[in-house]
Enzyme design. Structure first.
Site, PDB file in Angstrom:
ATOM      1  N   THR A  34       0.834  -1.198   0.000  1.00  0.00           N
ATOM      2  CA  THR A  34       0.000   0.000   0.000  1.00  0.00           C
ATOM      3  C   THR A  34       0.869   1.248   0.000  1.00  0.00           C
ATOM      4  O   THR A  34       0.388   2.331   0.292  1.00  0.00           O
ATOM      5  CB  THR A  34      -0.948   0.020   1.218  1.00  0.00           C
ATOM      6  OG1 THR A  34      -0.166  -0.020   2.415  1.00  0.00           O
ATOM      7  CG2 THR A  34      -1.915  -1.145   1.184  1.00  0.00           C
TER       8      THR A  34
ATOM      9  N   ARG B  31       3.972   2.317  -2.545  1.00  0.00           N
ATOM     10  CA  ARG B  31       4.111   2.792  -3.925  1.00  0.00           C
ATOM     11  C   ARG B  31       4.381   1.596  -4.819  1.00  0.00           C
ATOM     12  O   ARG B  31       5.130   0.686  -4.456  1.00  0.00           O
ATOM     13  CB  ARG B  31       5.255   3.812  -4.061  1.00  0.00           C
ATOM     14  CG  ARG B  31       4.991   5.124  -3.354  1.00  0.00           C
ATOM     15  CD  ARG B  31       3.870   5.896  -4.078  1.00  0.00           C
ATOM     16  NE  ARG B  31       3.480   7.083  -3.356  1.00  0.00           N
ATOM     17  CZ  ARG B  31       2.293   7.276  -2.809  1.00  0.00           C
ATOM     18  NH1 ARG B  31       1.371   6.330  -2.848  1.00  0.00           N
ATOM     19  NH2 ARG B  31       2.005   8.405  -2.214  1.00  0.00           N
TER      20      ARG B  31
ATOM     21  N   GLU C 164      -0.797   4.147 -12.631  1.00  0.00           N
ATOM     22  CA  GLU C 164      -2.084   4.406 -11.983  1.00  0.00           C
ATOM     23  C   GLU C 164      -2.840   5.475 -12.747  1.00  0.00           C
ATOM     24  O   GLU C 164      -2.231   6.452 -13.177  1.00  0.00           O
ATOM     25  CB  GLU C 164      -1.858   4.841 -10.537  1.00  0.00           C
ATOM     26  CG  GLU C 164      -1.275   3.723  -9.692  1.00  0.00           C
ATOM     27  CD  GLU C 164      -1.028   4.128  -8.242  1.00  0.00           C
ATOM     28  OE1 GLU C 164      -1.520   5.183  -7.805  1.00  0.00           O
ATOM     29  OE2 GLU C 164      -0.346   3.377  -7.544  1.00  0.00           O
TER      30      GLU C 164
ATOM     31  N   HIS D 220      -5.954   3.218  -4.943  1.00  0.00           N
ATOM     32  CA  HIS D 220      -5.212   3.639  -3.749  1.00  0.00           C
ATOM     33  C   HIS D 220      -6.143   4.214  -2.676  1.00  0.00           C
ATOM     34  O   HIS D 220      -5.734   4.483  -1.575  1.00  0.00           O
ATOM     35  CB  HIS D 220      -4.134   4.655  -4.131  1.00  0.00           C
ATOM     36  CG  HIS D 220      -3.107   4.865  -3.073  1.00  0.00           C
ATOM     37  ND1 HIS D 220      -2.433   3.836  -2.445  1.00  0.00           N
ATOM     38  CD2 HIS D 220      -2.625   6.001  -2.522  1.00  0.00           C
ATOM     39  CE1 HIS D 220      -1.598   4.329  -1.566  1.00  0.00           C
ATOM     40  NE2 HIS D 220      -1.682   5.639  -1.587  1.00  0.00           N
ATOM     41  N   ILE D 221      -7.398   4.376  -2.993  1.00  0.00           N
ATOM     42  CA  ILE D 221      -8.376   4.844  -2.014  1.00  0.00           C
ATOM     43  C   ILE D 221      -9.276   3.683  -1.603  1.00  0.00           C
ATOM     44  O   ILE D 221     -10.466   3.826  -1.439  1.00  0.00           O
ATOM     45  CB  ILE D 221      -9.211   6.025  -2.559  1.00  0.00           C
ATOM     46  CG1 ILE D 221      -9.874   5.654  -3.875  1.00  0.00           C
ATOM     47  CG2 ILE D 221      -8.371   7.272  -2.698  1.00  0.00           C
ATOM     48  CD1 ILE D 221     -10.942   6.643  -4.321  1.00  0.00           C
TER      49      ILE D 221
END
Length: 138
Positions: free
Chosen positions: A55, A57, A86, A105-106
């Site tokens: 989580t 990079r 991304e 990523h959220i």
């Protein structure tokens, strides 16, 4: 043997971390030192039952090596919300491996949480505009 002929102590600790972990969660910033931190050697040293979580990079893990490890079942699985590119393209191979969980990523965001965020933001702006700010940090 001279002291220089032995690998540094942190090398032994790192090898042990990868070879002994059931779940290995990566939490580092992306830098020259951490890019490719987890590669073919590290993935092959993990237990076949191990799960890798990233989580931090995407480029911290060699994506090609990870895909190979997942497809060959060198490790049991991976949970990722960061990628080399991304947002993750719709046709990316990570989307089709069965032993990986991939989220944006959220990944922590839910509808209920968004409703609270937006409601609070509107309330904060309206209160500030009226001269009575809310939720002040002191």
């Amino acid at each position: 043997m001279t002291p220089r002929s032995h690998p540094p102590a942190h090398t032994h600790a790192r090898r042990a971390l990868f070879s002994r972990s059931d779940v290995l969660s990566i939490h580092v910033v992306l830098s020259k030192r951490t890019r490719g931190l987890v590669g073919e050697r590290e993935l092959r040293s993990m237990k076949s039952t191990a799960i890798l979580v990233n989580t931090s990079r995407g480029p911290v893990i060699d994506e090609t090596a990870l895909l190979r490890a997942l497809n060959e079942k060198t490790i049991a699985g991976a949970a990722l919300d960061v990628f080399d590119r991304e947002p993750l393209p719709a046709d990316h191979p990570l989307r089709s491996v069965h032993n990986a969980v991939v989220t944006p990523h959220i990944g922590y965001v839910s509808r209920d949480l968004y409703e609270v965020f937006y409601r609070d933001a509107v309330e904060d702006i309206a209160a500030w505009a009226a001269g009575s700010p809310l939720r002040l940090l002191t």
